[in-house]
Every structure is written in structure tokens, then in C-alpha cells.
Design a protein around this motif. Sequence first.
Motif, PDB file in Angstrom:
ATOM      1  N   ASP A   1      -8.520 -11.419   3.117  1.00 53.84           N
ATOM      2  CA  ASP A   1      -7.109 -11.342   2.773  1.00 53.84           C
ATOM      3  C   ASP A   1      -6.895 -10.683   1.418  1.00 53.84           C
ATOM      4  N   GLY A   2      -7.851  -9.932   0.988  1.00 52.78           N
ATOM      5  CA  GLY A   2      -7.724  -9.227  -0.277  1.00 52.78           C
ATOM      6  C   GLY A   2      -7.487  -7.753  -0.077  1.00 52.78           C
ATOM      7  N   GLU A   3      -7.659  -7.000  -1.116  1.00 50.36           N
ATOM      8  CA  GLU A   3      -7.451  -5.568  -1.074  1.00 50.36           C
ATOM      9  C   GLU A   3      -8.397  -4.916  -0.087  1.00 50.36           C
ATOM     10  N   LEU A   4      -7.828  -4.078   0.771  1.00 52.13           N
ATOM     11  CA  LEU A   4      -8.619  -3.303   1.716  1.00 52.13           C
ATOM     12  C   LEU A   4      -8.867  -1.920   1.137  1.00 52.13           C
TER      13      LEU A   4
ATOM     14  N   SER B   1      -1.015 -11.569   4.912  1.00 54.95           N
ATOM     15  CA  SER B   1      -2.216 -12.218   5.405  1.00 54.95           C
ATOM     16  C   SER B   1      -1.859 -13.606   5.913  1.00 54.95           C
TER      17      SER B   1
ATOM     18  N   TYR C   1       0.846  -1.196   0.000  1.00 50.64           N
ATOM     19  CA  TYR C   1       0.000   0.000   0.000  1.00 50.64           C
ATOM     20  C   TYR C   1       0.877   1.241   0.000  1.00 50.64           C
TER      21      TYR C   1
ATOM     22  N   ARG D   1     -12.969  -9.705   0.504  1.00 47.75           N
ATOM     23  CA  ARG D   1     -12.324 -10.873   1.099  1.00 47.75           C
ATOM     24  C   ARG D   1     -11.452 -10.406   2.242  1.00 47.75           C
TER      25      ARG D   1
END
Lengths: 110, 112
Positions: free
Chosen positions: B98-101, A92, A36, B96
Motif C-alpha cells: 500500500d505504499g508508493e508504486l 489502498s 500519481y 509495501r
Amino acid sequence: EDKVVQSPLSLVVHEGDTVTLNCSYEVTNFRSLLWYKQEKKAPTFLFMLTSSGIEKKSGRLSSILDKKELFSILNITATQTGDSAVYLCAVSPTASKLTFGTGTRLQVTL
Amino acid sequence: DAGITQSPRYKITETGRQVTLMCHQTWSHSYMFWYRQDLGHGLRLIYYSAAADITDKGEVPDGYVVSRSKTENFPLTLESATRSQTSVYFCASSERADGELFFGEGSRLTVL
């Protein structure tokens, strides 16, 4: 305990330079690694990596993951002042949450 | 407009007071998260929710309470604010876990 470590903590470069940001991780399970960019406000998504050796690219930014050595790099070529930001790496370890590193602060000067 | 919004954006309160930070998303994402961001610690997960009426603790849940009665809202309450809860709070949502936040703009809370 799951851990994500980013290096360097900060760096200053001149416009036009190429930079490499590092992210290493120790997690009990691995599903994905995400990068990010955070300027003054909310982090914005750059890349998600799940497989080793496959480079993801977006313009001047690229990233690759090494699941054997447990790290990822984010490359920025021909840096611009607009690239100045904090770059966050997150892993994750489970299907329900991300663990973030503390970030690398990049400053690009003229 | 579609997106994720937080309110208030800035809040000053006193030790011992109750504070609620609001988070609203229009994407109908199943997952919602609350993070706090402090210098030297990065983003740390406080609580998350996989769906309406399902919430779970993150890394730093002590002193916080959440609820999720509707998919689009995920308020965070500090029942009795302490100075150590001075921070920037980010709400995020995702299709999801564990996906894009997708992050809100953040709420800067100061506890005096």
C-alpha cells in the motif's frame, strides 16, 4: 465494491491558473490515498496521504485528505505547461493492492 | 541501471496466440504488480505478488497467468490472446503493498 471517483474528467486552463482536482472514494477499509502524475508513459508518484487534515506539499503542488467525508483534493498553483498530464488518484483498501480512479486529464495552455 | 523494465514495449499479435510480457526490477522489492490501462477504466489490477512463489488475483485476472520464481522477475502470460486484451500493460513494484508504486514504462499490446 471499492470505488474511486475523480472529477473533473478533464479540464483546460491557462498557464498561471490554479486548479483543484478531486478524488472521492468508497472502500471497505482505508489505509492510504495516493496521487500519481502520468504524462505520456508511466505514472510517477506525487503524494501519499494517510491522515486527515494534514497537507502534503511539493513545490506548487499540494494535497489534503478528509477521511470523514471520504475525499482528497490535489491543488496546483501557478500552473505551467509541464503540468499537463493525467492525474491519478488511488486508494489502498487492503494491505495488498491499490484501486485507481480513471484520472483527470489536465491541459495547460499558453 | 536500477529500475523496473518491461519488454517488449510494443507487441502486435493475433487472436489465439500466446504472449508473454516480461518485467524485471533491480530494487529487490517484495511486491510486484501487473495493471492494464484502458480508456474509461483507468488502471486495473490483473495480478500481484507479495514475494517469490506467492501470487494472487487482482480485479481482472481472467485470461492471464503469472509466475514469480525469482524476486526480480514477474512475467505476465496471455495464454490465448483475445482482442479484448488489447491494452497498455504496466508492471510495478513496491516495498509495501500500500505504499508508493514504481512503474515500468508500459507494454502496448495489440491483438488483431
